[in-house]
Structure formats: structure tokens, C-alpha cells
Design an enzyme around this catalytic site. Sequence first.
Site, PDB file in Angstrom:
ATOM      1  N   GLU A  56      31.106  66.918  41.664  1.00 50.27           N
ATOM      2  CA  GLU A  56      30.904  68.239  42.925  1.00 50.27           C
ATOM      3  C   GLU A  56      31.531  69.393  42.585  1.00 50.27           C
ATOM      4  OE1 GLU A  56      32.454  66.458  46.401  1.00 50.27           O
ATOM      5  OE2 GLU A  56      34.023  65.283  45.296  1.00 50.27           O
ATOM      6  N   ASP A 105      29.372  70.082  47.893  1.00 50.50           N
ATOM      7  CA  ASP A 105      30.455  70.715  47.340  1.00 50.50           C
ATOM      8  C   ASP A 105      30.232  71.440  46.158  1.00 50.50           C
ATOM      9  OD1 ASP A 105      32.772  70.778  48.788  1.00 50.50           O
ATOM     10  OD2 ASP A 105      33.139  68.676  48.575  1.00 50.50           O
ATOM     11  N   HIS A 150      27.755  56.783  69.538  1.00 50.46           N
ATOM     12  CA  HIS A 150      27.123  55.408  69.566  1.00 50.46           C
ATOM     13  C   HIS A 150      25.953  55.598  70.501  1.00 50.46           C
ATOM     14  CE1 HIS A 150      30.046  53.449  67.208  1.00 50.46           C
ATOM     15  NE2 HIS A 150      28.960  52.832  66.865  1.00 50.46           N
ATOM     16  N   CYS A 161      24.778  61.852  46.083  1.00 54.14           N
ATOM     17  CA  CYS A 161      25.249  61.373  47.729  1.00 54.14           C
ATOM     18  C   CYS A 161      25.638  62.589  48.497  1.00 54.14           C
ATOM     19  CB  CYS A 161      26.543  60.490  47.739  1.00 54.14           C
ATOM     20  SG  CYS A 161      27.885  61.446  46.730  1.00 54.14           S
TER      21      CYS A 161
HETATM   22  C1  PEP Z   1      29.580  66.218  48.729  1.00 55.97           C
HETATM   23  O1  PEP Z   1      30.298  67.006  48.476  1.00 55.97           O
HETATM   24  O2  PEP Z   1      28.379  66.695  48.670  1.00 55.97           O
HETATM   25  C2  PEP Z   1      29.880  64.889  49.357  1.00 55.97           C
HETATM   26  C3  PEP Z   1      28.931  63.903  49.387  1.00 55.97           C
HETATM   27  O3  PEP Z   1      31.215  64.756  49.787  1.00 55.97           O
HETATM   28  P1  PEP Z   1      31.634  65.500  51.054  1.00 55.97           P
HETATM   29  O4  PEP Z   1      30.361  66.070  51.864  1.00 55.97           O
HETATM   30  O5  PEP Z   1      32.340  64.327  51.796  1.00 55.97           O
HETATM   31  O6  PEP Z   1      32.666  66.711  50.614  1.00 55.97           O
HETATM   32 MG    MG Z   2      32.407  66.495  48.554  1.00 56.33          MG
END
Ligand code: PEP
Ligand code: MG
Length: 543
Positions: free
Chosen positions: A430, A454, A188, A501
Site C-alpha cells: 500500500e 492507501d 445493524h 483488498c
Molecule cells: C487500503 O489501504 O487499501 C486498505 C485496505 O487498508 P485501510 O483502508 O484499512 O487503510
Molecule cells: Mg491501508
Amino acid sequence: MITLQGKGVSVGIARGKLVYLDRSGFKVEKKPISNTSGEVQRLHTARKAAADQLDALSVQMEAKLGKEHALLFEVHRMLLEDDDFIDPIIKTIETERVCAEYAIDLASAKLAADFAAMEDEYMSARAADIKDVAKRVIEILSGTQRNIFSGSEPVILASDDFSPSETAQFDRAKVLALVSQAGAANSHTAIFARTMGIPAIIGLGASLSAGLAGKEAALDGESGALNIDPDDKTIAALMEKKNRLQEEGAFLERFRGKETKTQDGRKIKLFANIGSVADIEAVLAGDAEGIGLFRSEFLYLGREDYPDENVQYESYKNVVCKMNGKQVIIRTLDIGADKQADYFKLPHEENPALGMRAIRICLTNKALFKTQLRAIYRASAHGNVAIMFPMIASVFELQQAKAIAAEARSELLAEKIPFNPKTPLGIMVETPASAIISDLLAKEADFFSIGSNDLTQYTLAVDRQNESISEFCDTHHEAILRLIKMTVDNAHKEGIWVGICGMLGADSALTQTFVDMGLDELSVEPSFILKLRSRIAALPHLD
Ligand code: PEP
Ligand code: MG
């Protein structure tokens, strides 16, 4: 001139006199006590006083920095009421018959060390919050006053470390920059420094010592370089950079509160990734349009046992309410591989990234999964929620997950517990398998979100945890881009939306490519939102 190299966590240039805040005098004594119940009572009284202080600070902070920043104090207050924080302290008082100050110091140091050791950067950064709350209660018990820096002229503040709540209380006009020996990029302290626009460097180590107090310094909060007694050439280069950064910052502010769209009016949803309720402050400050990935596993990490339905419901509800109608996509548990919690008692595996993780655990342990789904559905009654299943590789996995979700809905209906029965059910793409069969999965899912972290690891066979092979991790590899394109096309053929994401979504070198491919959403770290919005706004007509 000497240059100390640390980690820049808040961009900006500063030049001024260095003031060192020395906390080495703060020591907690181990005093034996005979009346343990009286001591536990003392603890509770101090805990109540700390809660009152935090409430007052929350009000102050809301007026100073806005509602989202007052959240830190709510989080600290929640910690004061958390059994995982309080129970070990009471146990230490009762079993070791020691004073409350010492028990807090001991138990919180252990809890903070457990958090600091976590792989997940966000979770490890929470160690600073635990220490901060513990220090507040100890100060109340021992009658010592928290000494918040308030000098008469602006200076560069140096210390071993800064606590999150003291950083929030600094007077922006008096603090040119923060530099510390220790610290975490996700703490933070770093978040507040970024929000208040105070340049900051952490991890400078022991070379940043009290002996430097009074020296002239100039620093770069991006590169992490702290120059002591800077020469003219260094100062000139830094001042030039300062002007450039100021111009860029003012330019990005123009995109705050605006829609994200290309020049020809094509809209893209620009969402943020979070790990816990505390991240909402950064999401709101970053001007995200929703939450594209809520990594729910944070609720399961750093605990002795599974979080029950109510604990989860309260957390999800908190996030959903704070987002005030904006969409919140909650990813179901993605534990295993690099994220481990002992109480899951997962077997030792030779290849954990290819083993029992994420949806595989949930489909194997239906009760665990259903508890989480019930909690998320209950939170859906309070706002705009979507559920996302991670690591899907086959159609049957998605069908089973949906069947368990349907059971959770039937139970809630029978129990007359409110929820949104239309909560969208999407998946993360992923694995190469899910991208390749995305035509089939698109018939079953309400949306796709590509987890490029991933997807890259599994497509290129490059362990994302292994620094030594990072040169083989080509995130722009044609194989990845083709899988993304295939996923987007298949999603659109079935009329569902598709986003990214993973970290690739924030890679501005690919923004044009992603928009051309037709991606509907990008979910990124909150601090990237305005930059990406300006980047997208500059993109020409594409269709
Ligand atoms: C990913 O694999 O791109 C993802 C967003 O999940 P994490 O990074 O939490 O595995
Ligand atoms: Mg992932």
C-alpha cells in the site's frame, strides 16, 4: 408530491402507506437511591434477564434468518458482559447514588457518543447496538414492554431511528420499507434491512415527522428519495425500476454457492473485508469464500487501554471458528493516521498519514506487537489463519516483523500452547515503495494483498480523508495500474499469490483488467461478492 432526500442503505422500491412509530414518550427518570449495593444487585438481575431474552431471540433469529443473523444477539450479549459497558454504570450508581435505569441511560449515552464520534464508519455504527442493549436492560428494570410493530397490513415504517434488534424482529411480510430520521449505513439496522430485502432510507432528518403518518409514499432505497403523495410519473418510473431490480436479484442468486471463475475456468478467490466479529453475518450472507482483510484495529479502538492477549485471542478465535475452515487473513494493528486511540499517546504530528502508524508503531513497541501476534497464532489452532503486515515500505521492516513473529512462535512452543507454525505471513502493498521493490519483498513474504486505498493516497499524493480534493483522486490512474501490474508480476515470479483488498477490488469497471493482470484474489465488502462473481463468470477466455 414532496420528496425527502436521505441516504439509501438497502436497495429496493416500495410503495404504500406511511406509519410513524413515535418513541418520544420513552423517558428515563433520575431517581435518587440510598442502598447502592441493592441497586447494583438490581442491575445484575436485569442484566441476567436481558441475557436470557437475547439467548431466546438468538434461537428465534437463527430459525428465521439463519445462523449468521443470530450473531447480532450474541454480540449484544457480549456487550452485557463487557466491563467497558458495565463498569461505568456501576460507578455512576455508586458515586451519584442514582437508580440503575438512569445510570445505564447516562453511561451508555456517553459510550455510544464515543463510538458515534469515531472516524471509522463501522465503529461509529456500533453506537446503535450500545443504545439497543441499554434500552433492553432499562425496559426490564422499569417493567416496560418493548413494542415491536406488528400491523395487520403491509406499510412503510417511519421513525426517528430503529434499533438493530427490533429491525431483526420485524415481520418481512408487514414491512414494505424502513425510513428514519437518523441512522448509520453500517448499523445493524441497515445490515438487517439489506439481508431481509427490505428497502431502507436513513438520515431523512426532521422533515420525516409524525405528521406524515397515514400519507401515501413511494421510495427508492438506492437513491435515498422518499416521495410523499407521489405523482403518476414518479410511480411509473419506480415500478419500472422495481421490475429491473427483481430480475437482477434473481439473476445474482444463481451464483450463490458457486466457485468464482472465468468462462475458461480460471479461478479467482473472492474474499470479504471485515472490521469485527459482528461482520461475519454479512460475510456468510454475502457468500464470501474467506476473509481477505480483518481490520484488527477495531479491537484497540473505543477503549481506555490496550486489549490483552486473551481478549484478542477470544475475538480472533470467534471469527476463525465462525468461518469454519475458510481462510481468515488477520491484518496486524493499523492504528495512527485516521484511526487514533488516546491511550497509545501518539505524539501530535503535522502529517499523521506519513507518521507513526501501523507497522511503524508495532516495530517500535515490540511488546504490543508480540501480544497481538501471540493472540493470532493461538487463534490459528482453530482454523485457517494468515497474518498480514500493513504499510510495509522496506525489506527490513518485513524481516523485523517476521523475526518478532518467530519469537512469538518460540514462546508459544516453549509454553506448550497450540498454534499452526505454518501460518502464512503476508504483507499489504500500500506504499509505492513496496510495489516498486515487490520483487525483493516477494522473496520474504508468503502473499501480497494490495491496499489500493492507501496505495492511491501515497502514489497520487491525495489525502484520502480530504473530500475537497476528491476530484484529483483518480483511482484508475495509470500509475496505480502500473504499480499493481508490477506487484502481480513480481509476486508470480516468486510463486506467491497476490490479491487486492482496497476498494478498487470491487470496481467492476476494472474486473477484466485485474483478471487479465493475473490477480489471484479480490477482497471486497460482502455485498459485492455475488455481483463480482457474476461479472467474472461473464469474462471470456484470457490466457
Ligand atoms: C487500503 O489501504 O487499501 C486498505 C485496505 O487498508 P485501510 O483502508 O484499512 O487503510
Ligand atoms: Mg491501508
